[in-house]
Write a protein that holds these residues in place. Structure first.
Motif, PDB file in Angstrom:
ATOM      1  N   ILE A  73       0.848  -1.196   0.000  1.00 39.21           N
ATOM      2  CA  ILE A  73       0.000   0.000   0.000  1.00 39.21           C
ATOM      3  C   ILE A  73       0.876   1.236   0.000  1.00 39.21           C
ATOM      4  N   LYS A  74       0.848   1.980  -1.115  1.00 39.19           N
ATOM      5  CA  LYS A  74       1.625   3.210  -1.239  1.00 39.19           C
ATOM      6  C   LYS A  74       0.701   4.280  -1.813  1.00 39.19           C
ATOM      7  N   VAL A  75       0.471   5.335  -1.054  1.00 40.91           N
ATOM      8  CA  VAL A  75      -0.471   6.381  -1.454  1.00 40.91           C
ATOM      9  C   VAL A  75       0.288   7.661  -1.788  1.00 40.91           C
ATOM     10  N   LEU A  76       0.115   8.150  -3.007  1.00 38.33           N
ATOM     11  CA  LEU A  76       0.702   9.421  -3.424  1.00 38.33           C
ATOM     12  C   LEU A  76      -0.362  10.505  -3.301  1.00 38.33           C
ATOM     13  N   LEU A  77      -0.055  11.561  -2.563  1.00 37.89           N
ATOM     14  CA  LEU A  77      -1.016  12.616  -2.263  1.00 37.89           C
ATOM     15  C   LEU A  77      -0.823  13.800  -3.206  1.00 37.89           C
ATOM     16  N   LEU A  78      -1.866  14.136  -3.957  1.00 36.94           N
ATOM     17  CA  LEU A  78      -1.840  15.282  -4.864  1.00 36.94           C
ATOM     18  C   LEU A  78      -2.579  16.447  -4.219  1.00 36.94           C
ATOM     19  N   HIS A  79      -1.856  17.508  -3.916  1.00 38.10           N
ATOM     20  CA  HIS A  79      -2.467  18.650  -3.236  1.00 38.10           C
ATOM     21  C   HIS A  79      -3.286  19.507  -4.196  1.00 38.10           C
ATOM     22  N   PHE A 128       1.261  18.464 -16.161  1.00 40.45           N
ATOM     23  CA  PHE A 128       1.241  17.962 -14.784  1.00 40.45           C
ATOM     24  C   PHE A 128       1.002  16.451 -14.754  1.00 40.45           C
ATOM     25  N   VAL A 129       0.170  15.941 -15.664  1.00 42.38           N
ATOM     26  CA  VAL A 129      -0.062  14.495 -15.733  1.00 42.38           C
ATOM     27  C   VAL A 129       1.250  13.761 -16.001  1.00 42.38           C
ATOM     28  N   GLU A 130       2.038  14.277 -16.938  1.00 44.48           N
ATOM     29  CA  GLU A 130       3.325  13.641 -17.237  1.00 44.48           C
ATOM     30  C   GLU A 130       4.286  13.770 -16.062  1.00 44.48           C
ATOM     31  N   GLU A 131       4.173  14.835 -15.310  1.00 45.88           N
ATOM     32  CA  GLU A 131       4.991  14.989 -14.098  1.00 45.88           C
ATOM     33  C   GLU A 131       4.657  13.902 -13.087  1.00 45.88           C
ATOM     34  N   VAL A 132       3.371  13.675 -12.864  1.00 43.55           N
ATOM     35  CA  VAL A 132       2.960  12.628 -11.927  1.00 43.55           C
ATOM     36  C   VAL A 132       3.490  11.273 -12.383  1.00 43.55           C
ATOM     37  N   GLU A 133       3.447  11.009 -13.664  1.00 42.99           N
ATOM     38  CA  GLU A 133       3.951   9.731 -14.172  1.00 42.99           C
ATOM     39  C   GLU A 133       5.454   9.593 -13.917  1.00 42.99           C
ATOM     40  N   GLN A 134       6.188  10.684 -14.059  1.00 41.11           N
ATOM     41  CA  GLN A 134       7.618  10.627 -13.773  1.00 41.11           C
ATOM     42  C   GLN A 134       7.884  10.421 -12.284  1.00 41.11           C
ATOM     43  N   VAL A 135       7.077  11.038 -11.442  1.00 42.70           N
ATOM     44  CA  VAL A 135       7.194  10.835 -10.003  1.00 42.70           C
ATOM     45  C   VAL A 135       6.887   9.386  -9.654  1.00 42.70           C
ATOM     46  N   ARG A 136       5.842   8.829 -10.258  1.00 45.62           N
ATOM     47  CA  ARG A 136       5.488   7.423 -10.011  1.00 45.62           C
ATOM     48  C   ARG A 136       6.661   6.501 -10.306  1.00 45.62           C
ATOM     49  N   LYS A 137       7.283   6.711 -11.448  1.00 43.22           N
ATOM     50  CA  LYS A 137       8.403   5.855 -11.830  1.00 43.22           C
ATOM     51  C   LYS A 137       9.572   6.019 -10.864  1.00 43.22           C
ATOM     52  N   ALA A 138       9.857   7.241 -10.469  1.00 43.80           N
ATOM     53  CA  ALA A 138      10.986   7.496  -9.575  1.00 43.80           C
ATOM     54  C   ALA A 138      10.779   6.873  -8.202  1.00 43.80           C
ATOM     55  N   LEU A 139       9.522   6.799  -7.770  1.00 44.94           N
ATOM     56  CA  LEU A 139       9.202   6.220  -6.463  1.00 44.94           C
ATOM     57  C   LEU A 139       8.915   4.725  -6.552  1.00 44.94           C
ATOM     58  N   ASP A 140       8.965   4.169  -7.749  1.00 45.97           N
ATOM     59  CA  ASP A 140       8.734   2.740  -7.982  1.00 45.97           C
ATOM     60  C   ASP A 140       7.352   2.319  -7.491  1.00 45.97           C
ATOM     61  N   THR A 142       3.692   0.854  -8.438  1.00 48.99           N
ATOM     62  CA  THR A 142       3.174  -0.012  -9.501  1.00 48.99           C
ATOM     63  C   THR A 142       1.708  -0.333  -9.256  1.00 48.99           C
ATOM     64  N   ASN A 143       1.093  -0.984 -10.226  1.00 48.56           N
ATOM     65  CA  ASN A 143      -0.322  -1.326 -10.061  1.00 48.56           C
ATOM     66  C   ASN A 143      -0.547  -2.411  -9.017  1.00 48.56           C
ATOM     67  N   ASP A 144       0.505  -2.908  -8.408  1.00 45.40           N
ATOM     68  CA  ASP A 144       0.369  -3.819  -7.270  1.00 45.40           C
ATOM     69  C   ASP A 144       0.223  -3.071  -5.948  1.00 45.40           C
ATOM     70  N   ASN A 145       0.523  -1.754  -5.957  1.00 47.98           N
ATOM     71  CA  ASN A 145       0.541  -1.041  -4.671  1.00 47.98           C
ATOM     72  C   ASN A 145       0.165   0.435  -4.746  1.00 47.98           C
ATOM     73  N   PHE A 146      -0.028   0.998  -5.944  1.00 46.80           N
ATOM     74  CA  PHE A 146      -0.122   2.444  -6.128  1.00 46.80           C
ATOM     75  C   PHE A 146      -1.556   2.955  -6.026  1.00 46.80           C
ATOM     76  N   TYR A 147      -1.801   3.748  -4.971  1.00 44.45           N
ATOM     77  CA  TYR A 147      -3.071   4.438  -4.776  1.00 44.45           C
ATOM     78  C   TYR A 147      -2.830   5.931  -4.986  1.00 44.45           C
ATOM     79  N   GLN A 166      -4.418   4.682 -16.111  1.00 47.21           N
ATOM     80  CA  GLN A 166      -5.043   3.899 -15.053  1.00 47.21           C
ATOM     81  C   GLN A 166      -4.463   2.497 -14.912  1.00 47.21           C
ATOM     82  N   ASP A 167      -3.806   1.996 -15.937  1.00 47.58           N
ATOM     83  CA  ASP A 167      -3.190   0.670 -15.835  1.00 47.58           C
ATOM     84  C   ASP A 167      -2.069   0.640 -14.797  1.00 47.58           C
ATOM     85  N   ASN A 168      -1.583   1.793 -14.398  1.00 43.71           N
ATOM     86  CA  ASN A 168      -0.524   1.870 -13.383  1.00 43.71           C
ATOM     87  C   ASN A 168      -1.072   1.923 -11.961  1.00 43.71           C
TER      88      ASN A 168
END
Length: 353
Positions: A73-79, A128-140, A142-147, A166-168
Motif C-alpha cells: 500500500i503506497k499512497v501518493l497525495l496530490l495537493h 502535470f499528468v506527465e509529471e505525476v507519471e515521472q514521479v510514479r516511476k521514480a518512487l517505484d 506499480t499497479n500492485d501497490n499504487f493508490y 489507469q493501468d498503473n
C-alpha cells in the motif's frame, strides 16, 4: 519499563506484519518495520527525495517525502491549489501510520518545496499528468501497490492521470472535486452564494464586477464568511497551523494561471475554466473512491454521481465536512478512506449499490 515497552512494541509490529502479509496478495511487511529507514536510499534525508522532472522547458526538481514502509500500500497525495503545498495533508500523520499505510507527500512543480520556474506555459494540466507519471516511476509505484489520492485541483489531476494511465493504478481516490468546472461554477452561483448574508454577497459581487480581487476588504469577506462555511468549517483563528502554512506558501502564478484571480470561483482566462470530463468517467475501471462533503464548495450529489459513473466506484459522504473535510469531518473522512484502501488491498472491495 522502557525495555518492556520496546519488546511489546516490537512483538506488536511483527504480528501486524504477519497479519497484513496474509491479506495483501502474499506481500510481506519489511523486516525493518514500518518506521525504519534501514536499507532505504532515502535514509539520510529522512524519506525526502528531490525528483528530476523533464519538461518542455527543461529539467526541474520536485520534492517528495515518504512516510512508512508497506510494499502493498503506497499512497501518493496530490495537493490542491493549484500551487498549494503538501502541508494541507499533514493531518494524515495522525491516521495513516497506525493503519500501516505508506504514503508520500509531494509538492508539484511550482509549489513551495519544489522548483518554481517562472514560465507560465508550464502550468498546464497535460504537463502535470506527465509529471505525476515521472514521479510514479521514480518512487517505484506499480499497479500492485499504487493508490493515487487527489483533492480539489489534485482531484482534477488524479482524474486526468487515471484517464491516461489507469493501468498503473491499484486504486484511485477523488476527494472534494466534481468532474466539471462549469457545473462547479453553477453550483456556487445558484446554491452556495445565496446562502451568504445579502449585504456580504452584494459587497463581494461589487469587487468581483470591478475585478478588484486584491482588495483587502474583498479578501476579508471571503475568509470571514465564505471559507468558514464551505472550505474549512472552523473560525479562521482556529485554522490548523499546517493549513495556514500552506496558504502562506501558495504560488500565485500557478494559482492565477489555472484557477484565475477570483476567490469565488474560476474566472477570467484561467486554463481550468472549461474543464469537464463527465463523458469520460465511464472508461475508468480501476477501483475508485469519491469523497464528498455536505457543506463543500463542490456539490456532494455530483461526487456521488461520479462514484456511480465510473465502472468500479464507491462514494464516501462526510455529513459535517466542507472542502477540507480531513480537518472538519475527520471522524468520517479517515475511516472511510482507510476502509476503501484496505478493501482494495485485500480484494474485498465491492461496488456498493
Amino acid at each position: 519499563m522502557k525495555k518492556v515497552f520496546a519488546i511489546l512494541f516490537t512483538v506488536f509490529i511483527g504480528i501486524s506484519c504477519e497479519n497484513h502479509a496474509e491479506k495483501s496478495s502474499e506481500k510481506k511487511c519489511p523486516e525493518n518495520t514500518y518506521w525504519s529507514f534501514e536499507g532505504r536510499d532515502d535514509q539520510a534525508t529522512g524519506g525526502i527525495k528531490m525528483i528530476p522532472i523533464e519538461t518542455p522547458k527543461g529539467t526541474f526538481n520536485v520534492w517528495t517525502k515518504r512516510i512508512g514502509n508497506n510494499p502493498a500500500i503506497k499512497v501518493l497525495l496530490l495537493h490542491g491549489g493549484p500551487g498549494m503545498t503538501h502541508e494541507i495533508y499533514e493531518s494524515f500523520d495522525g491516521f495513516f501510520p497506525q493503519e500501516g499505510i505508506e504514503y508520500y507527500y509531494y509538492d508539484q512543480l511550482g509549489s513551495y518545496y519544489s522548483d518554481q520556474p517562472e514560465d507560465l506555459s508550464l502550468w498546464d494540466t497535460a504537463r502535470f499528468v506527465e509529471e505525476v507519471e515521472q514521479v510514479r516511476k521514480a518512487l517505484d509505484l506499480t499497479n500492485d501497490n499504487f493508490y493515487l489520492f487527489g483533492q480539489s485541483w489534485g482531484g482534477i489531476l488524479a482524474l486526468e492521470y487515471a484517464l491516461k494511465y489507469q493501468d498503473n493504478l491499484k486504486g484511485l481516490i477523488i476527494s472534494n472535486m466534481v468532474p466539471s468546472i462549469p457545473d462547479y461554477m453553477k453550483y456556487n452561483e445558484e446554491v452556495l452564494a445565496p446562502q451568504l448574508p445579502k449585504e456580504v454577497l452584494d459587497k463581494i459581487m461589487q469587487y468581483e464586477a470591478a475585478e478588484d480581487y486584491g482588495n483587502q476588504e474583498y479578501l476579508d469577506l471571503i475568509v470571514q464568511h465564505y471559507y468558514p462555511k464551505h472550505v474549512i468549517r472552523l473560525p479562521p483563528e482556529k485554522w490548523p497551523n499546517s493549513l495556514n502554512r500552506g496558504f502562506s506558501h501558495l504560488n500565485p502564478d500557478v494559482y492565477v494561471t489555472m484557477q484565475g484571480p477570483s476567490e469565488f470561483g474560476v474566472k477570467g482566462d484561467a486554463t481550468l475554466k472549461n474543464w469537464d470530463v463527465k463523458d469520460k468517467l465511464n472508461t475508468i475501471t480501476v477501483p475508485t473512491l469519491s469523497i464528498g462533503a455536505q457543506y463543500d464548495t463542490m456539490d456532494p450529489k455530483q461526487m456521488e454521481w461520479l462514484a456511480n459513473e465510473v465502472q468500479n466506484g464507491r462514494y464516501l459522504h462526510c455529513p459535517n465536512g466542507s472542502h477540507l473535510s480531513q480537518y472538519d469531518d475527520k471522524e468520517h473522512f479517515f475511516p472511510g478512506l482507510v476502509s476503501f484502501i484496505k478493501d482494495v488491498d485485500t480484494g474485498a472491495f465491492p461496488k456498493e449499490k
